[in-house]
Structure formats: structure tokens, C-alpha cells
Design a protein around this motif. Structure first.
Motif, PDB file in Angstrom:
ATOM      1  N   LYS A   1       0.817  -1.181   0.110  1.00  0.00           N
ATOM      2  CA  LYS A   1      -0.173  -0.021   0.119  1.00  0.00           C
ATOM      3  C   LYS A   1       0.656   0.980  -0.086  1.00  0.00           C
ATOM      4  CE  LYS A   1      -4.300  -1.780  -0.036  1.00  0.00           C
ATOM      5  NZ  LYS A   1      -4.808  -1.490  -1.486  1.00  0.00           N
TER       6      LYS A   1
ATOM      7  N   HIS B   1       3.486   2.081   2.160  1.00  0.00           N
ATOM      8  CA  HIS B   1       4.203   2.716   3.407  1.00  0.00           C
ATOM      9  C   HIS B   1       5.358   1.958   3.774  1.00  0.00           C
ATOM     10  CE1 HIS B   1      -0.240   2.920   3.854  1.00  0.00           C
ATOM     11  NE2 HIS B   1       0.138   4.005   3.982  1.00  0.00           N
TER      12      HIS B   1
ATOM     13  N   VAL C   1       3.053  12.709   1.663  1.00  0.00           N
ATOM     14  CA  VAL C   1       2.062  11.811   0.818  1.00  0.00           C
ATOM     15  C   VAL C   1       2.355  11.787   0.068  1.00  0.00           C
ATOM     16  CG1 VAL C   1      -0.020  12.567   0.098  1.00  0.00           C
ATOM     17  CG2 VAL C   1      -0.116  13.428   2.412  1.00  0.00           C
ATOM     18  N   ASN C   2       2.017  10.251  -0.659  1.00  0.00           N
ATOM     19  CA  ASN C   2       2.734   9.527  -1.918  1.00  0.00           C
ATOM     20  C   ASN C   2       1.406  10.345  -3.092  1.00  0.00           C
ATOM     21  OD1 ASN C   2       2.490   7.953  -4.416  1.00  0.00           O
ATOM     22  ND2 ASN C   2       4.503   7.752  -3.430  1.00  0.00           N
TER      23      ASN C   2
ATOM     24  N   GLY D   1      -1.170   7.928  -2.998  1.00  0.00           N
ATOM     25  CA  GLY D   1      -1.752   9.119  -2.027  1.00  0.00           C
ATOM     26  C   GLY D   1      -2.124   8.364   0.048  1.00  0.00           C
ATOM     27  N   ALA D   2      -0.683   7.187  -0.595  1.00  0.00           N
ATOM     28  CA  ALA D   2      -0.134   6.737   0.745  1.00  0.00           C
ATOM     29  C   ALA D   2      -0.139   7.778   1.931  1.00  0.00           C
ATOM     30  CB  ALA D   2       0.331   5.714   1.114  1.00  0.00           C
TER      31      ALA D   2
ATOM     32  N   LYS E   1     -14.163  10.504  -2.129  1.00  0.00           N
ATOM     33  CA  LYS E   1     -13.230   9.487  -2.412  1.00  0.00           C
ATOM     34  C   LYS E   1     -13.428   8.238  -1.705  1.00  0.00           C
ATOM     35  CE  LYS E   1      -9.388   7.816  -0.055  1.00  0.00           C
ATOM     36  NZ  LYS E   1      -7.845   7.548   0.743  1.00  0.00           N
TER      37      LYS E   1
ATOM     38  N   SER F   1      -5.111   2.817  -4.115  1.00  0.00           N
ATOM     39  CA  SER F   1      -5.808   3.818  -2.374  1.00  0.00           C
ATOM     40  C   SER F   1      -6.452   2.522  -1.369  1.00  0.00           C
ATOM     41  CB  SER F   1      -6.080   4.757  -3.098  1.00  0.00           C
ATOM     42  OG  SER F   1      -5.656   5.491  -4.444  1.00  0.00           O
ATOM     43  N   GLU F   2      -5.608   3.331  -0.078  1.00  0.00           N
ATOM     44  CA  GLU F   2      -6.451   2.379   1.480  1.00  0.00           C
ATOM     45  C   GLU F   2      -7.425   3.552   0.774  1.00  0.00           C
ATOM     46  OE1 GLU F   2      -3.844   0.302   3.402  1.00  0.00           O
ATOM     47  OE2 GLU F   2      -3.223   2.460   3.246  1.00  0.00           O
TER      48      GLU F   2
ATOM     49  N   ARG G   1      -4.687   5.970   6.733  1.00  0.00           N
ATOM     50  CA  ARG G   1      -3.236   6.092   6.092  1.00  0.00           C
ATOM     51  C   ARG G   1      -3.510   6.469   4.386  1.00  0.00           C
ATOM     52  NH1 ARG G   1       0.206   0.603   7.543  1.00  0.00           N
ATOM     53  NH2 ARG G   1      -1.202   0.270   5.794  1.00  0.00           N
ATOM     54  N   SER G   2      -4.654   7.232   4.482  1.00  0.00           N
ATOM     55  CA  SER G   2      -4.008   7.282   2.915  1.00  0.00           C
ATOM     56  C   SER G   2      -4.765   8.482   3.042  1.00  0.00           C
ATOM     57  CB  SER G   2      -5.473   6.514   2.653  1.00  0.00           C
ATOM     58  OG  SER G   2      -5.063   6.950   0.731  1.00  0.00           O
TER      59      SER G   2
END
Ligand code: PLP
Length: 392
Positions: free
Chosen positions: A124, A126, A148-149, A153-154, A269, A293-294, A298-299
Motif C-alpha cells: 500500500k 508505506h 503523502v505519496n 496517496g499513501a 473519495k 489507494s486505501e 493511512r491514505s
């Protein structure tokens, strides 16, 4: 209808941002370095902009340095910190999923004799704190981890990383590329153990070509751009007053509306992810859409990355574009570049069919439910047709 779902690439300026930029270009257009009244007035604009930004981060005004954007901020933070601290050590740590504006300065430093550890990520996106702890050596001088990626979006465990780094060695500088986090969530560097923080205006409805680097007043970092000695000699070049004012206005607006925006983005989202799941059910027999994405904490609330196996991302991107829907291709490795556009997706160890078919949908506080629904209905129409032509 149009649906602009590429807000992690850039955003539209707000009217207030436009107005202050125009005003400081057309009316109060002085150079802060001038000794006359126009210069003093421009200096005041710059000071106010710095004060507004410092407040959003709960830091001191003198710790904010304007740059030409986050690419410059990242280069400065990394190369400037390495140059200033090389006597203390030659080892740096970052993650394998950083933006090129972090990875390329790291590669440059490797060429100059520094050692760099690239932390891997899980499925995911992280990093693991155990990996970070194990990577820290006696001669580590800088750790750089994105907040934030930008592709999936991680949210990286920045607070825990800050605590860990400082407990191991308070002398190690901690840099965070906060481009996709600032304006979307509370970011308080002092609380998070962050010494250096990069931000870009155009991701938060500000102008392009302006950003800042927060530098903890106690941190040692060399300037990279030398010249007329502006910004205490740390970043020379005539001050970009309109840019700084536009950035400050964008920051002020983002943090004034943070609560409502977050709620709105989370709802968008969820709508997008639920819609994609519903599409999966309706497209029976087709390859399943895979959401990278989660949901949850965490996202980031504004990014949904998903793969549409069997349909190449560029093909789907342009088919959506024909309907006025603008998104990003998550993968698309470009053959003539040393660095693939998506190092991130590769680091997730996705199967090639997922790598080739990933799109990123990114929202802002002005994105509407109607835009999401329009995009979902376009996908429902396009996917069965496009996947018929796919190679199986
Ligand atoms: N870092 C991240 C995570 C980004 O998403 C971007 C922009 O895409 C950058 C850095 C570069 O920012 P700028 O466009 O201000 O140079």
C-alpha cells in the motif's frame, strides 16, 4: 460537461489568489530590495506572506524561505543539508517512492560520494519503521520521507519517523516533502520533529513557480542559489512578491476551510471508490478493477489510484479526455528517460498488467459529486468497449 480530476498535478487558482497576484504585479509592484517607499511597501507584502504561512505551520516567520517551487525546495533541502553536514557523515536515507525532485538530488549526491539508503514500501506504499531504524547509522546526516505519496496517496508515518530519528540521534536532519499534504491536513513541523519541509503553491490553488522551504532555525544548511543576498543570503534572486502573496493567500484559504474540505474530499473519495467497486460488479466477466489507494487514515483524502487491467492507461486517459475528463496516467514508463515516470507503482511490485493500466484521479475542495458521477458513467461506457480490443 467537464471533470478536472487531476488536482495532484496542479490546481486552478482561486479568485482571491488571482486578485492579490494581479494587485502586486500591477499596482504595488515594488522590489523589496529598493530603498524607497515602493520597496518598503513590497517588503511589507513579503513579511505578511511569511507571517501567514508561518502561522499555518506554527513556526517562526524567519524559518520560511520562498523558492521557485517544491522541486527547488527539495533540491535545496537535500543538497544544502548534505553540503553543510558532510563532516558529520556521508550517509542519507530516503524512500524508494519519492518524487523525482527528491530521488534525482539523491542520485546526484551518490555521484559525489555520499551513500544513500532507499527504504522499500509495502503493497500500500508505506515504509516500515523497523527498516528505518535499521538503516540509521553513525554517519547518517539526513532522512527525507514524503508526507503523502503523489501517485497513490499513501500517508507515510512521518510523526513516528520523526520521533525515531531524533531518539536515535538528534543531530540527524529530517526533511519532509509535504507537497501533497500541506493544505490538506494539519502539518506542524515542530511537533513532528521535522527540520526541513517542502511545499508548492500550485497544488493548493496558488500560482505556479512559487513554493517554500521551512528550515528549522537550528538546522545547518548551505544556500544553493548565490547572488544578491536576498532572504538573508540563503536564497538569492529578486523576491517573487506576487508569487509569495498568492501562495500565502492560497495557504490561508486552505487552512480556513480545512475541516469542511477534508470532509468533502473524503466523501468524494468514498463515492469514487464505491463507484469503482460497483463498476466491478457490473462489468462481470471483465478483468477486475484494482484500487491501489486505501480508505481510512493511512491514505490521503484527495487521491484515488486504480488499475483497469486490459486497457492501457494512455488509451483510457485519452478516451476520457475526449469526454472532457482529465486524469493522470499512473504508470507510463517513458523509454527515453533514465527514471521511469512511475517508480512508485513499480515499488508496489504490481503485476505488469496493473502497472500499464493505472490511472490517478485526484480531487480538490471545489470538485463536485457530479464530476465524480460523470467520470464513473464515462468509465462504465468506455471500459467494455476498450477492453474488447485488449490483448489477452
Ligand atoms: N514533490 C511532490 C510529492 C510532488 O507531487 C511534486 C509535483 O508534482 C513536486 C514535489 C514538485 O513540485 P513543483 O511542481 O512545485 O516543482
Amino acid at each position: 460537461m467537464e471533470a478536472y480530476l487531476d488536482n495532484s498535478a496542479t490546481t486552478r487558482c482561486t479568485e482571491a489568489v488571482r486578485d492579490v497576484v494581479i494587485h502586486t504585479m500591477m499596482d504595488d509592484f515594488g522590489n523589496p530590495s529598493s530603498k524607497h517607499m515602493k520597496g518598503v511597501e513590497a517588503e511589507r507584502y513579503l513579511r505578511d506572506a511569511r507571517e501567514t504561512i508561518a502561522k499555518t505551520l506554527k513556526v517562526k516567520e524567519k524559518e520560511i524561505y520562498f523558492t521557485s517551487g517544491a522541486t527547488e525546495s527539495n533540491n535545496w533541502a537535500i543538497i544544502g543539508a548534505a553540503m553543510a553536514n558532510r563532516r558529520a557523515g556521508m550517509h542519507l536515507i530516503t524512500t524508494a517512492v519519492e518524487h523525482a525532485a527528491v530521488l534525482m538530488p539523491m542520485h546526484y549526491l551518490e555521484e559525489q560520494g555520499f551513500r544513500v539508503t532507499y527504504l522499500p514500501v509495502d503493497q500500500k506504499g508505506h515504509i516500515s519503521l523497523t527498516d528505518l531504524e535499521q538503516a540509521i547509522c553513525d554517519d547518517t546526516i539526513l532522512v527525507s520521507i514524503m508526507y503523502v505519496n503523489n501517485e497513490i496517496g499513501a500517508i507515510e508515518p512521518v510523526a513516528e519517523a520523526g520521533k525515531l530519528i531524533k531518539s536515535k540521534n538528534p543531530g540527524i536532519l529530517f526533511h519532509v516533502d509535504a507537497v501533497q499534504a500541506y493544505g490538506k491536513m494539519t502539518v506542524h513541523p515542530k511537533k513532528l520533529g521535522i527540520d526541513l519541509l517542502s511545499v508548492s503553491a500550485h497544488k493548493i490553488h496558488g500560482p505556479k513557480g512559487i513554493g517554500f522551504l521551512y528550515i528549522n532555525e537550528k538546522s545547518r544548511i548551505h544556500p544553493l542559489i548565490l547572488g544578491g543576498g536576498q532572504q538573508k543570503g540563503m536564497r538569492s534572486g529578486t523576491d517573487n512578491v506576487p508569487g509569495a502573496c498568492g501562495l500565502a493567500m492560497a495557504a490561508k484559504e486552505a487552512y480556513e476551510h480545512l475541516g469542511e474540505s477534508t470532509e468533502h474530499l473524503l466523501a468524494l473519495k468514498k463515492r469514487m471508490m464505491d463507484g469503482l467497486e460497483a463498476l466491478n460488479r457490473s462489468l462481470m466477466g471483465q478483468p477486475r478493477i484494482v484500487i491501489h489507494s486505501e480508505p481510512g487514515e493511512r491514505s490521503a483524502p484527495h487521491i484515488v489510484s486504480a488499475a483497469f487491467p486490459g486497457v492501457r492507461s494512455e488509451v483510457l486517459l485519452h478516451a476520457l479526455e475526449d469526454k472532457g475528463i482529465y486524469v493522470s496516467a499512473g504508470s507510463a514508463c517513458s523509454s527515453n528517460k533514465k527514471l521511469p515516470v512511475s517508480t512508485v507503482l513499480k515499488e508496489l511490485h504490481l503485476k505488469p498488467e496493473l502497472l500499464e493500466s493505472t490511472l490517478r484521479f485526484s480531487f480538490c475542495r471545489y470538485t463536485t459529486e457530479a464530476e465524480i458521477d460523470y467520470c464513473l458513467s464515462a468509465l462504465a461506457e468506455l471500459l467494455p468497449v476498450l477492453s474488447r480490443y485488449a490483448r489477452h
